[in-house]
Structures are given as C-alpha cells and as structure tokens.
Design an enzyme around this catalytic site. Structure first.
Site, PDB file in Angstrom:
ATOM      1  CB  ILE A  25     103.150  83.463  28.769  1.00  0.00           C
ATOM      2  CG1 ILE A  25     104.101  83.244  27.566  1.00  0.00           C
ATOM      3  CG2 ILE A  25     101.711  83.126  28.409  1.00  0.00           C
ATOM      4  CD1 ILE A  25     104.188  81.807  27.080  1.00  0.00           C
ATOM      5  CE1 TYR A 162     110.020  73.166  25.863  1.00  0.00           C
ATOM      6  CE2 TYR A 162     108.528  71.309  25.685  1.00  0.00           C
ATOM      7  CZ  TYR A 162     108.801  72.580  26.123  1.00  0.00           C
ATOM      8  OH  TYR A 162     107.851  73.274  26.838  1.00  0.00           O
ATOM      9  CE  LYS A 169     105.247  73.220  29.105  1.00  0.00           C
ATOM     10  NZ  LYS A 169     104.652  74.016  30.215  1.00  0.00           N
TER      11      LYS A 169
HETATM   12  P1  NAD Z   1     108.624  82.631  32.628  1.00  0.00           P
HETATM   13  O1  NAD Z   1     109.977  82.214  33.062  1.00  0.00           O
HETATM   14  O2  NAD Z   1     108.339  84.061  32.568  1.00  0.00           O
HETATM   15  O3  NAD Z   1     107.517  81.915  33.534  1.00  0.00           O
HETATM   16  C1  NAD Z   1     107.732  80.679  34.166  1.00  0.00           C
HETATM   17  C2  NAD Z   1     107.249  80.837  35.582  1.00  0.00           C
HETATM   18  O4  NAD Z   1     107.275  79.604  36.301  1.00  0.00           O
HETATM   19  C3  NAD Z   1     108.099  81.818  36.392  1.00  0.00           C
HETATM   20  O5  NAD Z   1     107.285  82.858  36.883  1.00  0.00           O
HETATM   21  C4  NAD Z   1     108.629  80.963  37.534  1.00  0.00           C
HETATM   22  O6  NAD Z   1     108.765  81.676  38.743  1.00  0.00           O
HETATM   23  C5  NAD Z   1     107.537  79.934  37.633  1.00  0.00           C
HETATM   24  N1  NAD Z   1     107.944  78.770  38.429  1.00  0.00           N
HETATM   25  C6  NAD Z   1     108.926  77.870  38.167  1.00  0.00           C
HETATM   26  N2  NAD Z   1     109.011  76.986  39.169  1.00  0.00           N
HETATM   27  C7  NAD Z   1     108.050  77.319  40.063  1.00  0.00           C
HETATM   28  C8  NAD Z   1     107.636  76.795  41.319  1.00  0.00           C
HETATM   29  N3  NAD Z   1     108.237  75.720  41.875  1.00  0.00           N
HETATM   30  N4  NAD Z   1     106.608  77.398  41.975  1.00  0.00           N
HETATM   31  C9  NAD Z   1     105.996  78.467  41.452  1.00  0.00           C
HETATM   32  N5  NAD Z   1     106.350  79.023  40.266  1.00  0.00           N
HETATM   33  C10 NAD Z   1     107.365  78.451  39.606  1.00  0.00           C
HETATM   34  O7  NAD Z   1     108.440  81.952  31.173  1.00  0.00           O
HETATM   35  P2  NAD Z   1     107.126  81.764  30.268  1.00  0.00           P
HETATM   36  O8  NAD Z   1     107.664  81.488  28.915  1.00  0.00           O
HETATM   37  O9  NAD Z   1     106.194  82.886  30.466  1.00  0.00           O
HETATM   38  O10 NAD Z   1     106.524  80.407  30.831  1.00  0.00           O
HETATM   39  C11 NAD Z   1     105.186  80.267  31.279  1.00  0.00           C
HETATM   40  C12 NAD Z   1     104.588  78.950  30.799  1.00  0.00           C
HETATM   41  O11 NAD Z   1     104.457  78.998  29.376  1.00  0.00           O
HETATM   42  C13 NAD Z   1     105.437  77.727  31.097  1.00  0.00           C
HETATM   43  O12 NAD Z   1     104.587  76.643  31.425  1.00  0.00           O
HETATM   44  C14 NAD Z   1     106.120  77.451  29.778  1.00  0.00           C
HETATM   45  O13 NAD Z   1     106.526  76.119  29.626  1.00  0.00           O
HETATM   46  C15 NAD Z   1     104.982  77.799  28.843  1.00  0.00           C
HETATM   47  N6  NAD Z   1     105.353  78.007  27.428  1.00  0.00           N
HETATM   48  C16 NAD Z   1     106.326  78.889  27.085  1.00  0.00           C
HETATM   49  C17 NAD Z   1     106.653  79.059  25.751  1.00  0.00           C
HETATM   50  C18 NAD Z   1     107.742  80.007  25.331  1.00  0.00           C
HETATM   51  O14 NAD Z   1     108.237  79.877  24.217  1.00  0.00           O
HETATM   52  N7  NAD Z   1     108.121  80.961  26.156  1.00  0.00           N
HETATM   53  C19 NAD Z   1     105.961  78.340  24.763  1.00  0.00           C
HETATM   54  C20 NAD Z   1     104.950  77.458  25.149  1.00  0.00           C
HETATM   55  C21 NAD Z   1     104.655  77.304  26.483  1.00  0.00           C
END
Ligand code: NAD
Length: 261
Positions: A25, A162, A169
């Site tokens: 994202i 979840y 969250k």
């Molecule tokens: P993604 O895996 O691409 O991104 C998650 C990121 O978190 C990764 O870049 C990872 O390196 C980073 N991360 C994890 N632990 C870390 C740490 N200790 N230090 C620094 N970085 C760390 O997946 P995404 O779906 O793009 O997730 C991004 C955000 O969006 C998250 O908060 C996720 O919960 C939220 N989100 C995702 C969805 C979905 O369906 N994909 C829906 C709603 C919210």
C-alpha cells in the site's frame, strides 16, 4: 496543473514507511507522491525491501528521494532514522505509517490461545510504533504537517482470522486520536485510512483471504474490492492541503463495505 496547486504537496518532504515490494500500500502512495512532485523519503526494515525500493524509484530520477533503514521495534533505530532524515531534509511535512506485523500463529490459532508475547509484539509493531514515530519526527515538523496510518475494519468488528491484529488496530486508531488531540496544537494532523482488503505481503498472513475478497465483492455497496490506487489517492488527500480541516478521523476506502450489516 491546478490539481497540484490544490494539493500543495510539491517539494514537500514526505516520509513513507512500509514499502516491502511493488504491491505494498505504501508503494502506491509513494508513486502518487512522486507524481505530484513531493520528495519521498522511504524507510525500510529488511535489506531485501531496500533493493526493491531502489528498483522502483529508478523510473523517477527527476525527484529527490532517500532510503533510510528503520525498524519500528527499536527506539534507537527510529531515533537514528529521523535524525538522518532531519539532517538531510531539515523539515518533514508528512508521514505515511504503513507498518504492521503479528506472528502467524496468533492469526491462525483460536483467539483465546493468543500468547502474552504475541499480543505485546503485535501492539509494539503495529500500534505503539505510530506514537514512537510521531515523537521522533515532531522536532522536524516545524511547518506543521500530516501523519497518516493504515488501519483495517478488524479494529471495530470481529473478523475471522484477524485476531490479535484486530486488537492492535483498535489500539492504533485510539492512539491516532490521542496523538491528533495532543499535537494538533503544533499544527500536525493525524488520521487513519481504513483500507479494504488488498492482496499484499502482509495479507498473506491472514487466513481465508480469498473468501474475504469474495464476500466484500458480494456485499459492498460498490460490488467490488478496492485497490492500491484508490487507497493511495485518499492517502494523498489526507496528506494534502485539501484535508487541512480534518484530524483524528478514520476514513474508509473500502467500497462502502463497513456500512453493511
Ligand atoms: P506490506 O507487507 O507490503 O507492508 C507491511 C510493511 O510493514 C512491510 O514493508 C514491512 O517491512 C513493514 N514492517 C513490519 N514490521 C516492521 C518493523 N518492525 N519495522 C519496520 N517496518 C516493519 O503489506 P500492506 O498490506 O501494504 O500493509 C501496510 C499497512 O496496511 C499495514 O498496517 C496493514 O495492516 C495495513 N492494511 C492492509 C490491508 C490489506 O488488505 N492489505 C488492509 C487494511 C490495512
């Protein structure tokens, strides 16, 4: 063009945390930021992500960018990252906090089995990190600014699989509101984007993700799932001058799914 003037993001310094690959994202947001003329500072945790970021931004050579290591589980790493960013860019205008993590077993097992350590780890990485980052960035946010974090409907509703991340969250959204109330006096806004389900690396940890996508498609008012671009566009709005009167809010980009019974 006029749209860029409305946004007022040109030459602004925006920190984007959480690009792991092109599906992230955060990458969707970064791409849009570069398109509207912002300077983007990427933070990453794993060396592998750094390589992927370098590859992605090779197409945007006319922009000022930087890539800085930041593990949000470590206060030292956060302090060092923002010192590096502050020294190079002087002022930070915005932050995209797009980081979350929980142990796979805590998503897979029954919720009642959640371990003390797994609970604390999910909270630390996915909720406390927003506060720690705001604290480290604040000395450089001298012109005011906007912080945007990524949340999910599991903060409010019980969504199968979840589990501990839903509780994290919920804490993230509450932390967002308390931060908004606290640093609003410094002209810093803090909001959350509640994104619909999108297939990313993080989503791989959530069991039965296919069924979730299918259910949303059937139930949501728009009869489809959302995507990286739609979430990126609203994040840009929340970072921009257009949302200058909005703080402490959770904004849903989910085809309207959250309103349905
Ligand atoms: P993604 O895996 O691409 O991104 C998650 C990121 O978190 C990764 O870049 C990872 O390196 C980073 N991360 C994890 N632990 C870390 C740490 N200790 N230090 C620094 N970085 C760390 O997946 P995404 O779906 O793009 O997730 C991004 C955000 O969006 C998250 O908060 C996720 O919960 C939220 N989100 C995702 C969805 C979905 O369906 N994909 C829906 C709603 C919210």
């Amino acid at each position: 063009g006029m749209s860029m003037n409305l946004l007022q993001l040109e030459n602004k310094n925006i920190v984007v945390m959480g690009v792991a690959n092109e599906r992230s994202i955060a990458w969707g947001v970064a791409k849009r930021l570069l398109e509207v003329g912002a300077n983007v500072i990427f933070t990453y945790r794993k060396e592998r992500s750094k390589g992927k970021i370098e590859k992605q931004i090779a197409n945007y050579t006319e922009h000022k960018t930087a890539i800085v290591e930041c593990d949000v589980n470590s206060d030292d790493s956060i302090a060092q990252a923002f010192e590096t960013i502050g020294n190079e860019f002087n002022v930070i205008h915005g932050i995209v906090h797009s980081v979350a993590f929980a142990h796979a077993e805590d998503l897979r097992n029954r919720f009642v089995e959640t371990s003390r350590e797994g609970y604390a780890f999910a909270q630390d990485t996915s909720a406390y990190s927003l506060i720690a980052v705001a604290k480290a960035a604040k000395p450089y946010m001298t012109e005011g600014g906007s912080i945007v974090t990524m949340s999910y409907l599991g903060a409010e509703r019980v969504l199968e699989g979840y589990n501990v991340m839903g509780v994290a969250k919920a804490a993230l959204e509450a932390s967002m509101r308390y931060l908004a109330a606290d640093i609003g006096a410094d002209n810093i806004r803090v909001n959350a984007i509640s994104a619909g389900a999108i297939r990313t690396l993080a989503a791989k940890g959530v069991p039965s993700f296919n069924q979730i996508l299918h259910k949303i498609e059937e139930t949501a008012p728009l009869k489809r799932n959302t995507n990286q671009e739609e979430v990126a566009d609203m994040t840009i709005v929340m970072l921009s001058h257009l949302s200058r009167g909005v703080t402490g809010e959770t904004i849903y980009i989910d085809s309207g799914y959250n309103i349905m019974g």
